[in-house]
Design a protein around this motif. Structure first.
Motif, short mmCIF file in Angstrom:
data_model
loop_
_atom_site.label_atom_id
_atom_site.label_comp_id
_atom_site.label_asym_id
_atom_site.label_seq_id
_atom_site.Cartn_x
_atom_site.Cartn_y
_atom_site.Cartn_z
N TRP A 23 33.53 30.78 40.50
CA TRP A 23 34.89 30.23 40.48
C TRP A 23 35.85 31.17 39.76
CZ3 TRP A 23 37.23 29.14 35.77
CH2 TRP A 23 38.52 28.60 35.86
N SER A 24 35.42 31.72 38.64
CA SER A 24 36.30 32.57 37.83
C SER A 24 36.71 33.84 38.57
CB SER A 24 35.63 32.93 36.50
OG SER A 24 34.57 33.86 36.69
N LEU A 25 35.91 34.26 39.55
CA LEU A 25 36.21 35.46 40.32
C LEU A 25 37.23 35.24 41.43
CD1 LEU A 25 32.72 37.20 40.74
CD2 LEU A 25 34.80 38.25 39.81
N ILE A 26 37.49 33.97 41.74
CA ILE A 26 38.41 33.64 42.83
C ILE A 26 39.86 33.66 42.33
CG2 ILE A 26 39.06 31.93 44.56
CD1 ILE A 26 36.16 30.90 44.42
N LYS A 27 40.59 34.67 42.72
CA LYS A 27 42.01 34.82 42.38
C LYS A 27 42.29 34.64 40.89
CE LYS A 27 43.67 33.39 46.95
NZ LYS A 27 44.54 32.43 47.70
N PRO A 28 41.67 35.45 40.04
CA PRO A 28 42.00 35.36 38.60
C PRO A 28 43.41 35.89 38.35
CG PRO A 28 40.65 37.28 39.01
CD PRO A 28 40.72 36.53 40.32
N ALA A 29 43.91 35.66 37.16
CA ALA A 29 45.26 36.14 36.82
C ALA A 29 45.34 37.66 36.96
CB ALA A 29 45.61 35.72 35.40
N SER A 30 44.25 38.33 36.61
CA SER A 30 44.15 39.78 36.73
C SER A 30 42.68 40.16 36.75
CB SER A 30 44.85 40.47 35.55
OG SER A 30 44.45 41.83 35.44
N TYR A 31 42.28 40.94 37.75
CA TYR A 31 40.87 41.31 37.82
C TYR A 31 40.47 42.23 36.66
CZ TYR A 31 39.92 39.12 42.30
OH TYR A 31 39.72 38.19 43.30
#
Length: 213
Positions: A23-31
Motif C-alpha cells: 500500500w505504501s508504494l502506491i502513489k506516495p507523496a514522493s518516491y
C-alpha cells in the motif's frame, strides 16, 4: 505458547506488514522520501527473515518490529509531517505541528525490548540494573545515530523539499533533541511495563534462553 501457534502469528504479522508495504508504494507523496523513510524498516525486516530459522525471536519482539515497520511505511507514504490523522489532530487541537514524527520516535522506544532480548540471549548479561542501563543507552545511541543520518541527508540534499521532508523538523530548531528525548522516554516506559511480559515470552516460547532468564 506452542511453537506452531507462535509461527502462525509470525506469518500473520508478516502478511500484514507486506500488505502495508505494498500500500505504501502506491502513489506516495514522493518516491525518494519513501525510500529514505522506509529503508531502515526494510533492512530490519530482511535481517529478521534471513535469521528466522536459526535465531527466532519471541512473538513480542516480532510484534514490536511489525509495529515499527508499519509506522515507517505509513510515514514513508505520506511523509512524517503530513500523515492525515495527525493533521486532523493538529487542526482539531490547534497544535503547531503534525506530531506523527514525535509519536513515532516515542513508539520506537519499544525497540528496547528487542535489544533486551538480544542482550539476554547473546551475551552474559542477566536481568537487573545493568541490563536496564545498557538497553537504554543503546536505544538512545540508535536514536542519536538516526538524527545524524537525517542531518547528513539534509546537507547532501542542500535543504531541498525531499531533504526537509526526511528531516521533518517542521521549523522546530530543537526537533532532534525532542526526538531523542521521546525515544529515551519510550524505551524507559517499555522496559518498565513490558519486561515482565517479555520474560514470560522468553520462558514459554524459547528453549535455548540463557541461564538466569
Amino acid at each position: 505458547m506452542e511453537r506452531k501457534s507462535s509461527r502462525t502469528i509470525h506469518v500473520w504479522l508478516l502478511l500484514i506488514v507486506i500488505a502495508v508495504f505494498i500500500w505504501s508504494l502506491i502513489k506516495p507523496a514522493s518516491y525518494l522520501s519513501w525510500v529514505l523513510e522506509s529503508t531502515p524498516a526494510i533492512i530490519v525486516l530482511i535481517i529478521v527473515l534471513i535469521t528466522y530459522k536459526r535465531f527466532q525471536l519471541t512473538t513480542l519482539s516480532y510484534v514490536i518490529i511489525a509495529i515499527m515497520a508499519i509506522l515507517m511505511f505509513v510515514g514513508g507514504h505520506y511523509t512524517f509531517s503530513n500523515v492525515p490523522l495527525f493533521n486532523w489532530i493538529k487542526d482539531t487541537f490547534d497544535f503547531k505541528r503534525n506530531h506523527y514524527d514525535r509519536f513515532g520516535h516515542f513508539l520506537k522506544g519499544m525497540f528496547g525490548i528487542v535489544i533486551r532480548e538480544l542482550l539476554l540471549r547473546k551475551t552474559t548479561l542477566t536481568k537487573g540494573t545493568w541490563l536496564f542501563f545498557i538497553v537504554t543507552s543503546i536505544s538512545l545511541a540508535i536514536s542519536a545515530l538516526y538524527e545524524i543520518i537525517e542531518w547528513i541527508s539534509f546537507i547532501i540534499g542542500k535543504g531541498g523539499k525531499t531533504a526537509k521532508n526526511f528531516l521533518g523538523n517542521q521549523g522546530d530548531i530543537w526537533d532532534a533533541q525532542w526526538d531523542m528525548v521521546l525515544a529515551l522516554a519510550g524505551t524507559i516506559i517499555a522496559l518498565l511495563f513490558l519486561s515482565k511480559l517479555h520474560n514470560w515470552f522468553l520462558r514459554n516460547e524459547l528453549k535455548n534462553v540463557q541461564k538466569g532468564e
